[in-house]
Design a protein around this motif. Sequence first.
Motif, short mmCIF file in Angstrom:
data_model
loop_
_atom_site.label_atom_id
_atom_site.label_comp_id
_atom_site.label_asym_id
_atom_site.label_seq_id
_atom_site.Cartn_x
_atom_site.Cartn_y
_atom_site.Cartn_z
N SER A 47 0.80 -1.13 -0.07
CA SER A 47 -0.10 -0.07 -0.02
C SER A 47 1.02 1.28 0.11
N THR A 48 2.26 1.17 0.37
CA THR A 48 3.13 2.29 0.38
C THR A 48 3.67 2.39 -1.16
N LEU A 49 3.52 1.67 -2.04
CA LEU A 49 4.35 1.74 -3.35
C LEU A 49 4.09 3.23 -4.14
N ASP A 50 5.07 3.77 -4.17
CA ASP A 50 4.98 4.89 -5.16
C ASP A 50 5.68 4.85 -6.27
N LEU A 51 5.07 3.87 -7.31
CA LEU A 51 6.05 3.59 -8.55
C LEU A 51 6.40 4.79 -9.14
N PRO A 52 5.74 5.96 -9.43
CA PRO A 52 6.34 6.99 -10.26
C PRO A 52 7.50 7.61 -9.57
N ALA A 53 7.60 7.39 -8.18
CA ALA A 53 8.88 7.94 -7.42
C ALA A 53 9.95 6.90 -7.55
N THR B 53 1.99 -11.35 -7.77
CA THR B 53 1.99 -9.76 -7.87
C THR B 53 0.70 -9.40 -8.48
N SER B 54 0.18 -10.07 -9.53
CA SER B 54 -1.02 -9.65 -10.11
C SER B 54 -2.29 -9.69 -9.11
N SER B 55 -2.60 -10.27 -8.13
CA SER B 55 -3.49 -10.22 -7.20
C SER B 55 -3.12 -9.01 -6.13
N THR B 56 -1.72 -9.06 -5.81
CA THR B 56 -1.43 -8.00 -4.72
C THR B 56 -1.35 -6.60 -5.23
N LEU B 57 -0.75 -6.48 -6.46
CA LEU B 57 -0.63 -4.98 -7.11
C LEU B 57 -1.48 -4.87 -8.11
N LEU C 249 0.25 -2.72 -16.32
CA LEU C 249 -0.44 -2.16 -15.15
C LEU C 249 -1.92 -1.92 -15.31
N PRO C 250 -2.64 -1.88 -14.03
CA PRO C 250 -4.09 -2.14 -14.23
C PRO C 250 -4.62 -0.60 -14.59
N ALA C 251 -3.91 0.44 -14.52
CA ALA C 251 -4.26 1.90 -14.85
C ALA C 251 -2.79 2.34 -15.04
N PRO C 252 -2.75 3.33 -16.13
CA PRO C 252 -1.63 4.18 -16.49
C PRO C 252 -1.32 4.89 -15.30
N VAL C 253 0.09 5.14 -15.22
CA VAL C 253 0.92 6.03 -14.32
C VAL C 253 1.68 7.12 -15.24
N SER C 254 1.80 8.20 -14.37
CA SER C 254 2.18 9.13 -15.19
C SER C 254 3.67 9.55 -14.53
N PHE D 86 7.56 11.01 -15.43
CA PHE D 86 8.38 12.33 -16.42
C PHE D 86 7.43 13.29 -17.34
N GLY D 87 6.11 13.42 -16.92
CA GLY D 87 4.97 13.95 -17.67
C GLY D 87 4.49 13.32 -18.93
N GLN D 88 4.60 11.92 -18.79
CA GLN D 88 4.08 11.07 -19.77
C GLN D 88 3.31 9.94 -19.24
N GLU D 89 2.25 9.42 -19.86
CA GLU D 89 1.50 8.16 -19.25
C GLU D 89 1.98 7.05 -19.75
N THR D 90 1.68 6.12 -19.06
CA THR D 90 2.36 4.80 -19.41
C THR D 90 1.45 3.55 -18.74
N ASP D 91 1.25 2.41 -19.51
CA ASP D 91 0.55 1.31 -18.59
C ASP D 91 1.71 0.05 -18.76
N THR D 92 2.75 0.23 -19.12
CA THR D 92 3.79 -0.60 -19.10
C THR D 92 4.89 -0.31 -18.60
N ILE D 93 5.58 -1.16 -17.76
CA ILE D 93 6.83 -0.90 -17.26
C ILE D 93 7.64 -2.07 -17.39
N ALA D 94 9.11 -2.02 -17.09
CA ALA D 94 10.09 -2.98 -17.20
C ALA D 94 10.86 -2.97 -16.13
N PHE D 95 11.53 -3.93 -15.40
CA PHE D 95 12.74 -3.82 -14.45
C PHE D 95 13.89 -4.23 -15.18
N THR D 96 14.98 -3.69 -14.93
CA THR D 96 16.31 -4.29 -15.40
C THR D 96 16.98 -4.54 -14.21
N ALA D 97 18.42 -5.04 -14.33
CA ALA D 97 18.80 -5.61 -13.08
C ALA D 97 18.99 -4.43 -12.07
#
Length: 165
Positions: free
Chosen positions: A15-21, A45-49, A66-71, A73-84
Amino acid sequence: MAGPASAQDAGFDPSTLDLPALIECRADVQTYNVFAFWLAAETDTSSTLGWQETESGNLFLKQYSLPAPVSVFGQETDTIAFTASGPMAVLDGISPAEMAQKLEITPAISTPEKFLGEKVVVDKTEEDGGMRFQTRISVNVSTVDSHPGKTLAGCSYSISMQEAE
């Protein structure tokens, strides 16, 4: 009988996740690491987040829808990727050169085939208990062959330690 570790057991409260940050390098390494360790250990992850893992086409990227877009750098996206080393927004509608200019990043590579740029926002060394800790956080903008026409923008978090001299 012990069951699977909960998010709280891993030291992370979803509940504390601030993905944009996290993506915009407004978090510290410890915050990112607690989240990343939890994410790596989380089996649902899908049921938790509400995130849905999707095929990235790239062995070095773990991608989520993502279930809803996030903003970010001033852009909207509903897809994120994690690098190492951190999270990246997968962006449409903005070229990597435009994003880099917006974020005041000078590219290291800027060709029609590849774009790569970074801006270091934290680079500090501290000593504690005979150990030296180097913290480095950087904003990154890039392209990858697995995501044609997309711009990846996000953060790289790293901390290294060695014996102090």
